[in-house]
Every structure is written in C-alpha cells, then in structure tokens.
Design an enzyme around this catalytic site. Sequence first.
Site, mmCIF file in Angstrom:
data_model
loop_
_atom_site.group_PDB
_atom_site.id
_atom_site.type_symbol
_atom_site.label_atom_id
_atom_site.label_comp_id
_atom_site.label_asym_id
_atom_site.label_seq_id
_atom_site.Cartn_x
_atom_site.Cartn_y
_atom_site.Cartn_z
ATOM 1 N N CYS A 140 -37.327 64.475 35.291
ATOM 2 C CA CYS A 140 -36.296 63.451 35.474
ATOM 3 C C CYS A 140 -35.104 63.794 34.580
ATOM 4 O O CYS A 140 -35.129 63.572 33.370
ATOM 5 C CB CYS A 140 -36.839 62.069 35.121
ATOM 6 S SG CYS A 140 -35.614 60.760 35.367
ATOM 7 N N CYS A 143 -33.504 60.957 32.489
ATOM 8 C CA CYS A 143 -34.382 60.526 31.397
ATOM 9 C C CYS A 143 -34.428 61.581 30.295
ATOM 10 O O CYS A 143 -34.409 61.241 29.109
ATOM 11 C CB CYS A 143 -35.787 60.231 31.921
ATOM 12 S SG CYS A 143 -35.848 58.803 33.033
#
Length: 186
Positions: A140, A143
Amino acid sequence: MTTAETPPTVEALRALLPEAAKDIKLNLQSILSGPGSLTNDQKWGVAIASAIASRSEPLRAALVSDSAVAGVEAKVVEDAKAAAAITSMNNIYYRFRHMIGKQTYSDKPARLRMNRLSSPTTTRADLELFSLAVSAIHGCERCVRAHEEAVLERGISEDQVHDTIRLAAVIHGAAVALDEVVRGPR
C-alpha cells in the site's frame, strides 16, 4: 515440526527450508542475529508483525517464542499483533481509494476504528515502524509513505527504516518458502 504446545524455533524452521530457499535461510539468520540499526524490541516487533502480515502461523509462533528468549517484553508482541491487524485493514481500504483514484471515495470518511494506533503499549514510533513493515508487505503505497513520514517525525532514522523493510522482506520470503514446505508444492 513440533507439537501445538511447543512452538518451533526460527532455527528449526530455517532447517526445513529447501535448497531453493538457501538465500532466505542465510538472510533470516543474519537479519535476526546480526548487527543493525534497530533496537532489539524493534527488530522482534517488526519480525512478528511481518510474519502475521505474511499469514505464516509457524513463523509467527516461532518468532513470538524466540522473542521471549531474546528478552522482548509481551507488550512489544501485543503492539506487533495490533499493528498487523489494524494496518492490514487500513491497507485494503486506502489501497482501494488510491487505485480507484476517484475523488468521491477520497471525500468519504473512512469510519474505521484505529484507536489502538494512538495508544500503543510500547512507543508510537515503534508501533508506526511495525505498521510500516506491514504496509510494505501489502504494497500500500499511501500507507508506506504515511508510516515512513510518521516514523521519521518521531526520531526513527532512515537506516532504521531501511532495516525495517529489509527485515519485512526476509520474513515474507521465509513465509513463502515455508508455505511450500508445510503445504507441499502445488
């Protein structure tokens, strides 16, 4: 392997790795026992969170067991578990928003509880470091960027970030290799 009452050690799992995973076997040994920039708690917390994120029960159990022998307190293990669970949830949600790229989704509130991230039992920097490893494993990008920024703001060095990602990569590679041993070739 071992019984349910006695978790395997990391060394016992390393011995199970086939010749095709020789590099993983060597990396696993050196990254857990060799020098590095991470504290003992950071190293074991990152390893445990990474094993959970990699969905490897034998590796998770071995790391938790070995971490106790290495003097790691239970609170580090609990934060690693919390980081793995909450970050896994967030990785799915935020990766979706990033991949879709529609502002309408980005404008909507997440409404996902993540209070545990603001009240770790260790330090916020260490919990963010564990979350960084999980986000890297799950791929991700948003993230990873957010956790990398958060750890740097909390005094974690770029060397520690680098060692965290190296450790996450080795743990994930070990999990993949062990899956072949446990389940057999497909």
